[in-house]
Scaffold this active site. Structure first.
Site, PDB file in Angstrom:
ATOM      1  N   SER A  97      -9.625   5.627  -3.300  1.00 32.03           N
ATOM      2  CA  SER A  97     -10.231   5.523  -4.628  1.00 32.03           C
ATOM      3  C   SER A  97      -9.216   5.948  -5.693  1.00 32.03           C
ATOM      4  O   SER A  97      -8.144   5.339  -5.780  1.00 32.03           O
ATOM      5  CB  SER A  97     -11.526   6.345  -4.661  1.00 32.03           C
ATOM      6  OG  SER A  97     -12.335   5.993  -5.753  1.00 32.03           O
ATOM      7  N   HIS A 231     -18.449   2.584  -0.520  1.00 31.04           N
ATOM      8  CA  HIS A 231     -17.244   3.154  -1.100  1.00 31.04           C
ATOM      9  C   HIS A 231     -16.629   4.216  -0.193  1.00 31.04           C
ATOM     10  O   HIS A 231     -15.400   4.376  -0.154  1.00 31.04           O
ATOM     11  CB  HIS A 231     -17.574   3.750  -2.468  1.00 31.04           C
ATOM     12  CG  HIS A 231     -16.368   4.127  -3.263  1.00 31.04           C
ATOM     13  ND1 HIS A 231     -15.456   3.209  -3.722  1.00 31.04           N
ATOM     14  CD2 HIS A 231     -15.912   5.340  -3.688  1.00 31.04           C
ATOM     15  CE1 HIS A 231     -14.495   3.821  -4.396  1.00 31.04           C
ATOM     16  NE2 HIS A 231     -14.747   5.112  -4.386  1.00 31.04           N
TER      17      HIS A 231
END
Length: 257
Positions: A97, A231
């Protein structure tokens, strides 16, 4: 090129030493609001010739009193400088990320400032620099920040509700979201090493087609792995992800003879 060595700044990395003299280093850069402890299992997941360094960002845990970085450029400058004494053997970067953008910027700096090409750049769950979309979430209230953290799924909801967690962690979370929200889009500057990308097939922030565009900065080779999950697919797919990283680490940084 041999890089002049200085005393390592031990604040920056939690080091998981190799079983014998290391032949390669894997540098792990966590996500926004992330702590080094999130990647503790990675410390012993690789072969005995690999030393694992997990970044310890300022403004959290035992660096709680230190100011957080305020921009991606500042952050990348700090990490690159901290890595300088550790460039005597091949270095591979892995970022998840926000950490993926940070790893990309560090890879560029290692080449331009220290004349060292990383052995590989591994990026997870983050669009490439030229496809990023600025977002001012850091300017919103605490509840909005916590809602986004909860939506992404990286933290147990009961932890998010804990008053102590909020007091201790929110400043770092807000600082990291400021970095994320004010970085990019930028030119697709190429990195001097192979690029490996990873993403969950249900990631709400990094569509597969956008992750494919990391190829635009990868003249030395590119590969994308799509794994089941969102995610934070890397929690449920730990073994698959670590196995993929380990295989490429050995191939790009050199296997033990």
């Amino acid at each position: 090129m041999r890089v002049p060595q200085a005393d390592p700044d031990e604040r920056w990395f939690r080091t998981y030493a190799a079983a014998r003299r290391p032949r390669r280093r894997l540098v792990v850069l966590p996500h926004a609001g992330g702590w080094a402890t999130y990647f503790h299992a990675w410390g012993t997941a690789f072969d005995e010739g690999t030393e694992v360094l997990v970044a310890r960002y300022p403004g959290r845990l035992d660096r709680l009193a230190e100011p957080c970085a305020t921009s991606m450029d500042e952050f990348a400058d700090q990490v690159s400088a901290a890595l300088r004494p550790r460039l005597d053997i091949p270095v591979t970067l892995f970022g998840h990320s926000m950490g993926a953008s940070l790893a990309y910027e560090v890879a560029l700096r290692l080449r331009t400032r220290y004349g060292v090409n990383p052995a590989g750049l591994h990026v997870s769950s983050r669009r490439p620099p030229h496809l990023l979309r600025p977002r001012a979430l850091h300017e919103e209230g605490d509840e909005a920040l916590l809602a986004e953290v909860g939506r992404l799924g990286g933290t147990d909801p009961s932890v998010l509700a804990d008053p102590y967690f909020r007091e201790v962690a929110l400043p770092a979370i807000r600082a990291d979201f400021r970095i994320v929200g004010t970085y990019g889009p930028r030119a697709a500057d190429p990195v001097p090493c192979p690029v490996y990308a990873y993403v969950g097939d249900r990631d709400p922030t990094a569509p597969v087609e956008d992750m494919e565009a990391w190829a635009d900065v990868a003249p030395h080779g590119f590969r994308l792995d799509v794994l089941p999950g969102g995610h934070f697919y890397l929690r449920e797919r730990h073994e698959a992800l670590v196995g993929a990283v380990a295989g490429r680490l050995m191939a790009t940084a050199g296997a033990d003879g």
